[in-house]
Design a protein around this motif. Structure first.
Motif, mmCIF file in Angstrom:
data_model
loop_
_atom_site.group_PDB
_atom_site.id
_atom_site.type_symbol
_atom_site.label_atom_id
_atom_site.label_comp_id
_atom_site.label_asym_id
_atom_site.label_seq_id
_atom_site.Cartn_x
_atom_site.Cartn_y
_atom_site.Cartn_z
ATOM 1 N N LEU A 256 0.793 -1.124 0.014
ATOM 2 C CA LEU A 256 0.074 0.065 0.009
ATOM 3 C C LEU A 256 0.757 1.268 -0.035
ATOM 4 C CD1 LEU A 256 -2.618 -0.978 2.866
ATOM 5 C CD2 LEU A 256 -2.925 -1.104 0.226
ATOM 6 N N SER A 257 0.133 2.282 -0.510
ATOM 7 C CA SER A 257 0.913 3.639 -0.348
ATOM 8 C C SER A 257 0.266 4.396 0.906
ATOM 9 C CB SER A 257 0.849 4.557 -1.493
ATOM 10 O OG SER A 257 1.608 3.725 -2.653
ATOM 11 N N HIS A 258 1.150 5.070 1.562
ATOM 12 C CA HIS A 258 0.736 6.242 2.471
ATOM 13 C C HIS A 258 -0.124 5.483 3.670
ATOM 14 C CE1 HIS A 258 2.299 9.084 -0.358
ATOM 15 N NE2 HIS A 258 1.687 8.579 -1.150
ATOM 16 N N VAL A 259 0.345 4.473 4.215
ATOM 17 C CA VAL A 259 -0.260 3.952 5.518
ATOM 18 C C VAL A 259 0.009 4.629 6.756
ATOM 19 C CG1 VAL A 259 -0.237 1.889 6.696
ATOM 20 C CG2 VAL A 259 0.019 1.683 4.490
ATOM 21 N N VAL A 260 -1.245 4.696 7.605
ATOM 22 C CA VAL A 260 -1.009 5.416 8.843
ATOM 23 C C VAL A 260 -1.172 4.395 9.948
ATOM 24 C CG1 VAL A 260 -1.818 7.677 7.765
ATOM 25 C CG2 VAL A 260 -3.590 6.073 8.744
ATOM 26 N N GLY A 261 -1.148 4.677 11.079
ATOM 27 C CA GLY A 261 -1.394 3.844 12.456
ATOM 28 C C GLY A 261 -2.667 3.150 12.301
ATOM 29 N N GLN A 262 -3.742 3.975 12.058
ATOM 30 C CA GLN A 262 -5.166 3.103 12.087
ATOM 31 C C GLN A 262 -5.097 1.965 10.770
ATOM 32 O OE1 GLN A 262 -6.737 6.960 11.455
ATOM 33 N NE2 GLN A 262 -8.096 6.685 13.194
ATOM 34 N N ASP A 263 -4.345 2.269 10.067
ATOM 35 C CA ASP A 263 -4.392 1.431 8.774
ATOM 36 C C ASP A 263 -3.888 0.053 9.258
ATOM 37 O OD1 ASP A 263 -5.556 3.207 7.030
ATOM 38 O OD2 ASP A 263 -3.523 3.932 6.469
ATOM 39 N N LEU A 264 -2.588 -0.168 10.225
ATOM 40 C CA LEU A 264 -1.861 -0.934 10.497
ATOM 41 C C LEU A 264 -2.651 -1.913 11.330
ATOM 42 C CD1 LEU A 264 1.681 0.705 11.204
ATOM 43 C CD2 LEU A 264 1.091 -0.706 9.256
ATOM 44 N N GLU A 265 -3.309 -1.072 12.248
ATOM 45 C CA GLU A 265 -4.432 -1.858 13.181
ATOM 46 C C GLU A 265 -5.315 -2.686 12.382
ATOM 47 O OE1 GLU A 265 -7.448 -1.265 17.005
ATOM 48 O OE2 GLU A 265 -6.189 0.534 16.074
ATOM 49 N N LEU A 266 -5.990 -2.165 11.319
ATOM 50 C CA LEU A 266 -7.037 -2.897 10.551
ATOM 51 C C LEU A 266 -6.287 -4.078 9.645
ATOM 52 C CD1 LEU A 266 -8.919 0.252 8.810
ATOM 53 C CD2 LEU A 266 -9.978 -1.633 10.422
ATOM 54 N N ILE A 267 -4.983 -3.879 9.366
ATOM 55 C CA ILE A 267 -4.285 -4.916 8.637
ATOM 56 C C ILE A 267 -4.113 -5.977 9.507
ATOM 57 C CG2 ILE A 267 -2.208 -5.520 7.634
ATOM 58 C CD1 ILE A 267 -2.299 -2.566 6.151
ATOM 59 N N SER A 268 -3.814 -5.806 10.844
ATOM 60 C CA SER A 268 -3.338 -6.807 11.754
ATOM 61 C C SER A 268 -4.667 -7.436 12.287
ATOM 62 C CB SER A 268 -2.938 -6.214 13.204
ATOM 63 O OG SER A 268 -2.632 -6.791 13.955
ATOM 64 N N ASN A 269 -5.845 -6.992 12.220
ATOM 65 C CA ASN A 269 -7.162 -7.552 12.704
ATOM 66 C C ASN A 269 -7.647 -8.318 11.632
ATOM 67 O OD1 ASN A 269 -6.834 -6.429 15.120
ATOM 68 N ND2 ASN A 269 -8.093 -4.451 14.405
ATOM 69 N N HIS A 270 -7.546 -8.059 10.125
ATOM 70 C CA HIS A 270 -8.436 -8.524 9.132
ATOM 71 C C HIS A 270 -7.501 -9.615 8.481
ATOM 72 C CE1 HIS A 270 -12.042 -6.615 10.079
ATOM 73 N NE2 HIS A 270 -11.267 -5.614 10.208
ATOM 74 N N CYS A 271 -6.079 -9.821 8.440
ATOM 75 C CA CYS A 271 -5.407 -10.406 7.558
ATOM 76 C C CYS A 271 -4.461 -11.369 8.222
ATOM 77 C CB CYS A 271 -4.147 -9.253 6.653
ATOM 78 S SG CYS A 271 -5.308 -8.124 5.852
ATOM 79 N N PRO A 272 -4.997 -12.427 8.805
ATOM 80 C CA PRO A 272 -4.392 -13.437 9.452
ATOM 81 C C PRO A 272 -3.351 -14.245 8.656
ATOM 82 C CG PRO A 272 -6.731 -14.315 9.047
ATOM 83 C CD PRO A 272 -6.396 -12.837 8.232
ATOM 84 N N LYS A 273 -3.498 -14.315 7.464
ATOM 85 C CA LYS A 273 -2.502 -15.266 6.578
ATOM 86 C C LYS A 273 -1.215 -14.341 6.197
ATOM 87 C CE LYS A 273 -5.781 -18.993 5.406
ATOM 88 N NZ LYS A 273 -6.419 -19.495 4.322
ATOM 89 N N LEU A 274 -1.198 -12.828 6.416
ATOM 90 C CA LEU A 274 -0.426 -12.282 5.767
ATOM 91 C C LEU A 274 1.080 -12.619 6.118
ATOM 92 C CD1 LEU A 274 -0.738 -9.518 3.989
ATOM 93 C CD2 LEU A 274 -0.325 -8.379 5.911
ATOM 94 N N ARG A 275 1.839 -12.702 5.006
ATOM 95 C CA ARG A 275 3.210 -13.112 5.374
ATOM 96 C C ARG A 275 4.339 -12.123 4.556
ATOM 97 N NH1 ARG A 275 4.931 -14.893 0.441
ATOM 98 N NH2 ARG A 275 3.315 -15.869 -1.028
ATOM 99 N N SER A 276 3.609 -11.071 3.888
ATOM 100 C CA SER A 276 4.345 -9.917 3.473
ATOM 101 C C SER A 276 3.765 -8.764 3.216
ATOM 102 C CB SER A 276 5.036 -10.391 1.814
ATOM 103 O OG SER A 276 5.645 -9.388 1.380
ATOM 104 N N PHE A 277 4.122 -7.819 3.961
ATOM 105 C CA PHE A 277 3.530 -6.277 3.734
ATOM 106 C C PHE A 277 4.471 -5.185 3.563
ATOM 107 C CE2 PHE A 277 2.060 -2.295 6.349
ATOM 108 C CZ PHE A 277 1.108 -2.224 5.508
ATOM 109 N N SER A 278 4.252 -4.301 2.659
ATOM 110 C CA SER A 278 5.293 -3.188 2.422
ATOM 111 C C SER A 278 4.612 -1.925 1.972
ATOM 112 C CB SER A 278 6.132 -3.618 1.187
ATOM 113 O OG SER A 278 5.389 -4.018 0.099
ATOM 114 N N MET A 279 5.093 -0.839 2.297
ATOM 115 C CA MET A 279 4.549 0.424 2.498
ATOM 116 C C MET A 279 5.474 1.231 1.507
ATOM 117 S SD MET A 279 3.563 0.886 6.467
ATOM 118 C CE MET A 279 5.318 0.865 6.950
ATOM 119 N N GLU A 280 4.645 2.193 0.717
ATOM 120 C CA GLU A 280 5.327 3.328 -0.013
ATOM 121 C C GLU A 280 4.808 4.589 0.488
ATOM 122 O OE1 GLU A 280 4.729 2.868 -4.035
ATOM 123 O OE2 GLU A 280 5.945 1.037 -4.402
ATOM 124 N N GLY A 281 5.621 5.599 0.432
ATOM 125 C CA GLY A 281 5.418 6.887 0.629
ATOM 126 C C GLY A 281 5.230 7.335 1.989
#
Length: 281
Positions: A256-281
């Motif tokens: 994703l581009s331009h991620v803020v703290g609230q976004d990280l919380e949502l990602i943590s709650n809804h993506c249980p299988k996530l193995r790779s996360f990267s940010m731009e901007g």
């Protein structure tokens, strides 16, 4: 005299070896020959390989990937490339179109040729469309982006497994087209969208609608929402990710581009299988 005879024998042996080697290459099973030819550049296939023999032409028809870079050149070359692809690549499963720097042209003939090729690709599973700005003049935008991506064939490409689209410029029509393409693409596993900042209110509403459709693609394993400039996808905030993430519980890769703290919380709650996360901007 004997020396000349030896030299002659060596010359004949070399010629026979060359002939045998040539025959071996031509007589390869079509599956192996197809594999070999698939490593060559598209232009080499179009200009040279298709003229070698009928066997080579038959092998070209078995290649499953079309990868064309449209460089700044005569329009007729582009049309020849697209017609060659439509005629010979009858079993293509993956198509990649890239527009080189300065290849800015708005032409109905090119649009129609791309449309015919896509309609001819009935078993298409992977599609990539990428445009490039002219780096020497950032105010010049590739005008082809809004005219040379026919949506009807992609709308009906129900077996698509990966879709990558990179825009230089986005308007409301482009977002409408993306919504039409993404609707009911339940086999889609990889989605990569890259576009500039969307600032107009009506376009932001369209973007929100498009993201809602992305949220319905429950088989997605990889999702990229990024931009080409410094501030792209700036309008994606917690509300937008809330639309996307709850139903995408198969996600393993997220960018994703331009991620803020609230976004990280949502990602943590809804993506249980996530193995790779990267940010731009």
């Amino acid at each position: 005299m004997k020396r000349k005879s030896d030299d002659l024998e060596k010359a004949i042996d070399k010629q026979l070896r060359d002939i045998n080697n040539e025959r071996r290459l031509i007589d390869l099973p079509i599956e192996i020959l197809t594999q070999v030819l698939s490593y060559l550049e598209f232009e080499d296939l179009r200009r040279e390989c298709c003229r070698v023999s009928k066997a080579w032409r038959n092998a070209i028809t078995q290649i499953e990937l079309i990868d064309i870079l449209f460089v700044k050149t005569e329009k007729t070359i582009w049309l020849d490339q697209l017609e060659f692809a439509r005629k010979y690549f009858t079993k293509v499963r993956e198509i990649k179109f890239s527009w080189g720097h300065g290849s800015s042209i708005d032409d109905e003939g090119v649009y129609i040729a791309i449309r015919r090729l896509l309609f001819n690709s009935s078993i298409l599973k992977h599609f990539q469309y990428k445009t490039c700005c002219n780096v020497h003049s950032r105010n010049q935008i590739n005008t082809l982006v809004n005219h040379a991506l026919p949506i009807e064939p992609l709308v009906h490409a129900d077996m698509l497994e990966s879709l990558s689209i990179c825009y230089d410029k986005v308007n409301q029509n482009d977002l409408n087209n993306l919504i039409c393409i993404l609707r009911d693409k339940f086999h889609l596993k990889v989605l990569r969208l890259c576009m500039p900042t969307i600032r107009k209110a009506d376009e932001q509403r369209k973007l929100q609608g498009m993201l809602g459709f992305i949220g319905d693609l429950h088989n997605l394993c990889e999702l990229h929402l990024t931009n080409r400039g410094k501030t792209g996808f700036k309008v994606i905030g917690p509300l937008y990710l809330e639309l996307i993430l709850p139903r995408l519980n198969q996600l393993e890769v997220l960018k994703l581009s331009h991620v803020v703290g609230q976004d990280l919380e949502l990602i943590s709650n809804h993506c249980p299988k996530l193995r790779s996360f990267s940010m731009e901007g």
